[in-house]
Design an enzyme around this catalytic site. Sequence first.
Site, PDB file in Angstrom:
ATOM      1  NE  ARG A  88       0.163   1.360   3.408  1.00 34.41           N
ATOM      2  CZ  ARG A  88       1.077   2.244   3.682  1.00 34.41           C
ATOM      3  NH1 ARG A  88       2.349   1.910   3.788  1.00 34.41           N
ATOM      4  NH2 ARG A  88       0.784   3.517   3.835  1.00 34.41           N
ATOM      5  CG  ASP A 131      -3.173   8.100  -1.297  1.00 37.13           C
ATOM      6  OD1 ASP A 131      -3.061   8.603  -0.164  1.00 37.13           O
ATOM      7  OD2 ASP A 131      -2.810   6.944  -1.570  1.00 37.13           O
TER       8      ASP A 131
HETATM    9  O1  MRU Z   1      -4.552   3.069   2.201  1.00 38.32           O
HETATM   10  P1  MRU Z   1      -3.081   3.310   2.111  1.00 38.32           P
HETATM   11  O2  MRU Z   1      -2.327   2.735   3.254  1.00 38.32           O
HETATM   12  O3  MRU Z   1      -2.526   2.890   0.768  1.00 38.32           O
HETATM   13  O4  MRU Z   1      -2.960   4.880   2.196  1.00 38.32           O
HETATM   14  C1  MRU Z   1      -1.685   5.463   2.113  1.00 38.32           C
HETATM   15  C2  MRU Z   1      -1.701   6.921   2.307  1.00 38.32           C
HETATM   16  O5  MRU Z   1      -2.727   7.548   2.441  1.00 38.32           O
HETATM   17  C3  MRU Z   1      -0.393   7.620   2.238  1.00 38.32           C
HETATM   18  O6  MRU Z   1      -0.392   8.744   3.050  1.00 38.32           O
HETATM   19  C4  MRU Z   1      -0.160   8.061   0.793  1.00 38.32           C
HETATM   20  O7  MRU Z   1      -0.256   6.965  -0.085  1.00 38.32           O
HETATM   21  C5  MRU Z   1       1.132   8.706   0.603  1.00 38.32           C
HETATM   22  S1  MRU Z   1       2.411   7.498   0.743  1.00 38.32           S
HETATM   23  C6  MRU Z   1       3.808   7.950   0.190  1.00 38.32           C
END
Ligand code: MRU
Length: 355
Positions: free
Chosen positions: A46, A248
Amino acid sequence: MNVAVIAYRAGRLTVLDQTRLPGASVAVELDGLEAVEVAIRTLQVRGAPLIGITAAYGVCVALREAGKPPAAPVALRICREAIKRLAGTRPTAVNLFWALERMTRVVERHGVGTPGGTPDGRPGLLPALEAEAAAIHEETRVQDAAMAVHGSALIPAGAKVITHCNTGPLATGCGGTALGVLIAAHRKHGNDGGIHVLVDETRPRWQGAHLTTWELKTLGVPHTLICDNAAAMMMRLETIHSVWVGADRIAANGDTANKIGTYSLAVNARHHGVSFYVTAPSSTVDLTLADGAGIPIEHRDPAEVSAPGGRAIAPPGTPASNPAFDVTPAELITAIVTERGVHRGPVYDLRRDLG
Ligand code: MRU
């Protein structure tokens, strides 16, 4: 970290299963397209940049899964189908679509009838895809390093900062985004007051508690785990220098989608006069979107809220809602740090800066 976050060697893709952390560091091989899809959906891997890298390697895995080199039309069909399926795994992190777009360009360049295309799908297409996936991975490493330099310059010795979710090496397969900045600041100021990181636990999947604390502990960065809802009080009672989060998807005007809870952190930071920084590579910026209204928000299984880790915390049948991300308006963001430098708000024109 003893186990690589992600590795693609001799055609085999292995990842550190993040759902097993912090209890166990277990590497799993993603030996087929379905395994890659499941790994992304279930958060075994993730974090926006790592999702993109995994999907890029996933296309290679899908082609290798076909066994002996398939004929060109079959190889193309396999790749196109793999790209379509991988694009359906998670909707918010644009790095996924950005990486798949790059893989698509390689596939179509090798298409039947395209000048310079290979007639048999392999050799040709597979090495080209593997080279592109490796390039995406390597570019991430270089970008993470640049963001760490730009961002850490904003953090003085002795600073106490807050972070949310996980944005370290586990989220990028390289140095990390926001957490990469904090790790760099720690290394820079280690002997002159250091820094201290308050880590939001990050309900409902606890990326902060499970992953960020694990990374900071492993790297020796002083930190304290806090409940998400303690952040405002910390800002009021303690001297918090700044808040650091990843992203994201960032729209052209700077509106930023990140893990649910980021928006309330930004509102609280503004109320308390605390600087709020977003750190993300340009691959996280979606210049096709004028603002954050068009960012698709992933809604995950409500059971992640009502029965985290499989243990019910509410009466059976309690309705629950589980948006995985929220959008922080650009005006609440002090600056966005990319590999290109520090883009200062409150008004952003990322089409001008990054286009
Ligand atoms: O649901 P996830 O764990 O994939 O969410 C990740 C995040 O929200 C992070 O803050 C984002 O991807 C930035 S990571 C470099």
